[in-house]
Motif scaffolding. Structure first.
Motif, PDB file in Angstrom:
ATOM      1  N   TYR A 137       0.854  -1.183   0.000  1.00 19.37           N
ATOM      2  CA  TYR A 137       0.000   0.000   0.000  1.00 19.37           C
ATOM      3  C   TYR A 137       0.895   1.239   0.000  1.00 19.37           C
ATOM      4  O   TYR A 137       1.173   1.819   1.058  1.00 19.37           O
ATOM      5  N   PRO A 138       1.384   1.654  -1.175  1.00 16.13           N
ATOM      6  CA  PRO A 138       2.363   2.751  -1.243  1.00 16.13           C
ATOM      7  C   PRO A 138       1.890   4.063  -0.650  1.00 16.13           C
ATOM      8  O   PRO A 138       2.707   4.858  -0.168  1.00 16.13           O
ATOM      9  N   ARG A 139       0.589   4.324  -0.628  1.00 16.81           N
ATOM     10  CA  ARG A 139       0.115   5.622  -0.172  1.00 16.81           C
ATOM     11  C   ARG A 139       0.335   5.836   1.324  1.00 16.81           C
ATOM     12  O   ARG A 139       0.239   6.963   1.813  1.00 16.81           O
ATOM     13  N   GLU A 142       2.563   8.796   2.350  1.00 17.04           N
ATOM     14  CA  GLU A 142       2.175  10.197   2.168  1.00 17.04           C
ATOM     15  C   GLU A 142       1.005  10.636   3.040  1.00 17.04           C
ATOM     16  O   GLU A 142       0.734  11.833   3.157  1.00 17.04           O
ATOM     17  N   LEU A 143       0.312   9.722   3.674  1.00 18.11           N
ATOM     18  CA  LEU A 143      -0.841  10.096   4.491  1.00 18.11           C
ATOM     19  C   LEU A 143      -0.416  10.819   5.761  1.00 18.11           C
ATOM     20  O   LEU A 143       0.630  10.529   6.333  1.00 18.11           O
ATOM     21  N   ARG A 148      -3.980   9.092   8.310  1.00 13.62           N
ATOM     22  CA  ARG A 148      -3.007   8.003   8.415  1.00 13.62           C
ATOM     23  C   ARG A 148      -3.516   7.035   9.468  1.00 13.62           C
ATOM     24  O   ARG A 148      -2.993   6.898  10.573  1.00 13.62           O
ATOM     25  N   VAL A 153      -8.022   4.215   5.733  1.00 10.57           N
ATOM     26  CA  VAL A 153      -7.529   3.501   4.551  1.00 10.57           C
ATOM     27  C   VAL A 153      -8.551   2.483   4.078  1.00 10.57           C
ATOM     28  O   VAL A 153      -8.823   2.352   2.878  1.00 10.57           O
ATOM     29  N   ASP A 157     -10.472   5.356   1.283  1.00 12.93           N
ATOM     30  CA  ASP A 157      -9.610   5.369   0.115  1.00 12.93           C
ATOM     31  C   ASP A 157     -10.163   4.403  -0.926  1.00 12.93           C
ATOM     32  O   ASP A 157     -10.142   3.191  -0.715  1.00 12.93           O
ATOM     33  N   THR A 160      -8.328   1.127  -1.935  1.00 13.25           N
ATOM     34  CA  THR A 160      -8.310  -0.037  -1.050  1.00 13.25           C
ATOM     35  C   THR A 160      -9.403  -1.028  -1.421  1.00 13.25           C
ATOM     36  O   THR A 160      -9.236  -2.241  -1.293  1.00 13.25           O
TER      37      THR A 160
END
Length: 271
Positions: A137-139, A142-143, A148, A153, A157, A160
């Motif tokens: 989950y690359p994001r 940046e959260l 976060r 998530v 998102d 997901t």
């Protein structure tokens, strides 16, 4: 008001408990979903008036023994009974927790490689993760708070929902576990802010939150549709570190004979 929360929880459990589950005939012409109040009172050995007042959120005192009798009448499991008792408390406990994963847990996350793993705080905010989790989950990198957070998530998102196979099943289970795990801090300002944010940004969260489902953690398989590594399968496991009991470590372990972790490590760069 914790009395109102207790009343809502009891009512929701009563309405979802079928008569046949407690040895009563279902019959015809029932105007009330689930059990009637008088049936719960009878099964728990309390007066109908007293139980009605409890469901109405009136200022009455209920001992743990009586509440447990009601919980057993409603066929609550251990997580449900624990949650029921927690609702007699204000729910504004202060839980000390580090804002970032302690170095010992960072090393533990690294030791779990190539399995994706992360550390959650008291309201399931991400406080640490390993490289494999960032590949899955690359994001996550940046959260920022309050987004976060594992619940954000999962529910807010859209990516997901594409990533997790059978998203609705896993999201419902995670939400029930989240409610159970965060009951003691349900009125903490950060928790209130998070729930309000999720209700605003996710229709499913808002709808399912009102159902008051609770559950203890259950080990399970979780499948992902990764855009580069293909379909991945991991065993979803959770641990509580003895030195930091307010934190939880979530590890997505390789399944014997499956190469999901290796494929994620090799092919993530194609994303």
């Amino acid at each position: 008001d914790h009395r109102r929360e207790l009343a809502e929880f009891l009512r929701s459990r009563r309405e979802t408990t079928r008569p046949e589950q407690v040895g009563l005939p279902s019959g015809r012409g029932r105007r009330t979903p689930g059990l009637r109040r008088e049936e719960v009172a009878m099964l728990a050995g309390v007066s109908l008036t007293w139980y009605t007042w409890l469901e109405q959120g009136r200022r009455i005192n209920a001992s743990n023994d009586v509440l447990l009798a009601i919980g057993r009448a409603l066929r609550l499991d251990d997580a449900g009974l624990e949650h029921l008792l927690s609702l007699t408390e204000p729910g504004n406990a202060t839980i000390a927790a580090p804002a970032e994963a302690p170095s010992a847990l960072v090393r533990l996350l690294d030791a779990l490689m190539p399995a994706p793993a992360y550390v959650l705080g008291p309201i399931w905010e991400f406080v640490g993760w390993n490289t494999a989790q960032a590949r899955l989950y690359p994001r996550i990198i940046e959260l920022v708070a309050p987004r976060r957070n594992l619940m954000w998530v999962l529910f807010a998102d859209p990516a997901t929902r594409e990533l997790i196979v059978d998203w609705d099943i896993h999201a419902r289970q995670a939400l029930a576990e989240f409610r159970s795990a965060t009951s003691a801090v349900r009125h903490d300002p950060a928790m209130v802010e998070l729930v309000e944010l999720l209700c605003d940004e996710s229709v499913e969260f808002a709808d399912w939150w009102r159902e008051h489902d609770v559950s203890g953690f259950e080990t399970r398989l979780r499948r992902f549709r990764h855009p580069a590594a293909g379909e991945l399968t991991f065993e979803y496991q959770q641990l509580t570190p003895a030195e930091w009991p307010s934190l939880r470590i979530v590890a997505q372990l390789p399944v014997p004979g499956d190469d999901s972790a290796e494929r994620l490590a090799v092919r993530h760069y194609l994303v």
